[in-house]
Design a protein around this motif. Sequence first.
Motif, PDB file in Angstrom:
ATOM      1  N   ALA A   1       8.468  35.776  62.894  1.00 29.99           N
ATOM      2  CA  ALA A   1       9.208  36.636  63.824  1.00 29.99           C
ATOM      3  C   ALA A   1      10.705  36.472  63.606  1.00 29.99           C
ATOM      4  CB  ALA A   1       8.862  36.290  65.271  1.00 29.99           C
ATOM      5  N   PHE A   2      11.451  37.463  64.076  1.00 29.10           N
ATOM      6  CA  PHE A   2      12.909  37.408  64.071  1.00 29.10           C
ATOM      7  C   PHE A   2      13.421  37.574  65.494  1.00 29.10           C
ATOM      8  CE2 PHE A   2      12.220  39.022  59.715  1.00 29.10           C
ATOM      9  CZ  PHE A   2      12.989  38.114  59.006  1.00 29.10           C
ATOM     10  N   GLU A   3      14.543  36.937  65.773  1.00 32.77           N
ATOM     11  CA  GLU A   3      15.274  37.147  67.021  1.00 32.77           C
ATOM     12  C   GLU A   3      16.615  37.745  66.630  1.00 32.77           C
ATOM     13  OE1 GLU A   3      17.227  34.580  70.660  1.00 32.77           O
ATOM     14  OE2 GLU A   3      16.940  33.645  68.724  1.00 32.77           O
ATOM     15  N   LEU A   4      16.848  38.983  66.978  1.00 28.41           N
ATOM     16  CA  LEU A   4      18.104  39.659  66.660  1.00 28.41           C
ATOM     17  C   LEU A   4      19.133  39.261  67.714  1.00 28.41           C
ATOM     18  CD1 LEU A   4      19.429  41.631  64.680  1.00 28.41           C
ATOM     19  CD2 LEU A   4      18.701  43.488  66.185  1.00 28.41           C
ATOM     20  N   VAL A   5      20.145  38.504  67.297  1.00 26.43           N
ATOM     21  CA  VAL A   5      21.176  37.994  68.198  1.00 26.43           C
ATOM     22  C   VAL A   5      22.309  39.011  68.338  1.00 26.43           C
ATOM     23  CG1 VAL A   5      22.845  36.132  68.565  1.00 26.43           C
ATOM     24  CG2 VAL A   5      20.596  35.618  67.587  1.00 26.43           C
ATOM     25  N   ASP A   6      22.705  39.611  67.214  1.00 25.23           N
ATOM     26  CA  ASP A   6      23.775  40.624  67.194  1.00 25.23           C
ATOM     27  C   ASP A   6      23.360  41.673  66.173  1.00 25.23           C
ATOM     28  OD1 ASP A   6      26.070  42.184  66.782  1.00 25.23           O
ATOM     29  OD2 ASP A   6      27.423  40.469  66.794  1.00 25.23           O
ATOM     30  N   ALA A   7      23.267  42.921  66.585  1.00 23.56           N
ATOM     31  CA  ALA A   7      22.800  44.008  65.711  1.00 23.56           C
ATOM     32  C   ALA A   7      23.811  44.393  64.638  1.00 23.56           C
ATOM     33  CB  ALA A   7      22.448  45.227  66.549  1.00 23.56           C
ATOM     34  N   GLY A   8      25.036  43.883  64.741  1.00 24.04           N
ATOM     35  CA  GLY A   8      26.050  44.229  63.759  1.00 24.04           C
ATOM     36  C   GLY A   8      26.410  45.702  63.842  1.00 24.04           C
ATOM     37  N   ALA A   9      27.169  46.167  62.861  1.00 24.45           N
ATOM     38  CA  ALA A   9      27.546  47.576  62.777  1.00 24.45           C
ATOM     39  C   ALA A   9      28.143  47.844  61.405  1.00 24.45           C
ATOM     40  CB  ALA A   9      28.548  47.939  63.865  1.00 24.45           C
ATOM     41  N   GLY A  10      28.137  49.113  61.017  1.00 23.25           N
ATOM     42  CA  GLY A  10      28.765  49.505  59.767  1.00 23.25           C
ATOM     43  C   GLY A  10      27.864  49.474  58.550  1.00 23.25           C
ATOM     44  N   TYR A  11      26.570  49.224  58.737  1.00 24.48           N
ATOM     45  CA  TYR A  11      25.652  49.273  57.593  1.00 24.48           C
ATOM     46  C   TYR A  11      25.438  50.735  57.208  1.00 24.48           C
ATOM     47  CZ  TYR A  11      24.412  44.381  58.423  1.00 24.48           C
ATOM     48  OH  TYR A  11      24.446  43.020  58.576  1.00 24.48           O
ATOM     49  N   SER A  12      25.583  51.047  55.922  1.00 21.80           N
ATOM     50  CA  SER A  12      25.348  52.408  55.454  1.00 21.80           C
ATOM     51  C   SER A  12      23.972  52.536  54.814  1.00 21.80           C
ATOM     52  CB  SER A  12      26.432  52.841  54.461  1.00 21.80           C
ATOM     53  OG  SER A  12      26.469  51.960  53.367  1.00 21.80           O
ATOM     54  N   SER A  13      23.345  51.409  54.520  1.00 19.03           N
ATOM     55  CA  SER A  13      21.979  51.379  54.001  1.00 19.03           C
ATOM     56  C   SER A  13      21.320  50.107  54.518  1.00 19.03           C
ATOM     57  CB  SER A  13      21.971  51.416  52.472  1.00 19.03           C
ATOM     58  OG  SER A  13      22.663  50.311  51.948  1.00 19.03           O
ATOM     59  N   VAL A  14      20.004  50.055  54.429  1.00 20.31           N
ATOM     60  CA  VAL A  14      19.250  48.911  54.944  1.00 20.31           C
ATOM     61  C   VAL A  14      19.686  47.642  54.211  1.00 20.31           C
ATOM     62  CG1 VAL A  14      16.948  47.922  55.165  1.00 20.31           C
ATOM     63  CG2 VAL A  14      17.299  50.347  55.588  1.00 20.31           C
TER      64      VAL A  14
ATOM     65  N   LYS B   1      27.653  58.467  67.010  1.00 20.19           N
ATOM     66  CA  LYS B   1      29.085  58.733  67.091  1.00 20.19           C
ATOM     67  C   LYS B   1      29.900  57.525  67.534  1.00 20.19           C
ATOM     68  CE  LYS B   1      28.459  63.636  67.909  1.00 20.19           C
ATOM     69  NZ  LYS B   1      28.693  64.765  68.808  1.00 20.19           N
ATOM     70  N   ASP B   2      29.275  56.551  68.180  1.00 24.30           N
ATOM     71  CA  ASP B   2      29.971  55.348  68.640  1.00 24.30           C
ATOM     72  C   ASP B   2      30.168  54.416  67.447  1.00 24.30           C
ATOM     73  OD1 ASP B   2      30.897  53.007  69.771  1.00 24.30           O
ATOM     74  OD2 ASP B   2      29.320  52.885  71.292  1.00 24.30           O
ATOM     75  N   LEU B   3      31.391  54.354  66.920  1.00 27.07           N
ATOM     76  CA  LEU B   3      31.652  53.572  65.709  1.00 27.07           C
ATOM     77  C   LEU B   3      31.422  52.081  65.907  1.00 27.07           C
ATOM     78  CD1 LEU B   3      34.751  55.400  64.204  1.00 27.07           C
ATOM     79  CD2 LEU B   3      32.326  55.659  63.626  1.00 27.07           C
ATOM     80  N   ALA B   4      31.489  51.605  67.130  1.00 25.94           N
ATOM     81  CA  ALA B   4      31.240  50.184  67.386  1.00 25.94           C
ATOM     82  C   ALA B   4      29.764  49.828  67.190  1.00 25.94           C
ATOM     83  CB  ALA B   4      31.671  49.816  68.803  1.00 25.94           C
ATOM     84  N   LYS B   5      28.879  50.853  67.243  1.00 26.68           N
ATOM     85  CA  LYS B   5      27.441  50.627  67.084  1.00 26.68           C
ATOM     86  C   LYS B   5      26.852  51.369  65.887  1.00 26.68           C
ATOM     87  CE  LYS B   5      26.655  49.968  72.008  1.00 26.68           C
ATOM     88  NZ  LYS B   5      25.948  50.458  73.195  1.00 26.68           N
TER      89      LYS B   5
END
Length: 90
Positions: free
Chosen positions: A39-52, A73-77
């Motif tokens: 399993a994974f626990e996602l602590v911070d989803a990050g942002a700015g990924y353009s590909s997986v 549209k929310d650049l922070a997410k």
Amino acid sequence: MLAKIQLVWCKPLRPEARCTWVHREAVANALVKDGKVTAFELVDAGAGYSSVPQVTVDGVKDAQAKVELAFGKDLAKNGSVVVLKAQDGK
């Protein structure tokens, strides 16, 4: 056992090239049992990924994960990880 994971967001095609996309690295923990990620626990989803992103887990060779991104549209997410599921622990 919890293991640190890394989600690699950019691999330039040329060594001298740089990744210029503004991003925030995603942060997650991996639960490892008998050498497999269960399993994974996602602590911070990050942002700015353009590909997986590629997922690597300390101490686990060839860890497999399903990753999905969200765009909006929310650049922070924008370009954040919304799904991070273990594929090793089937």
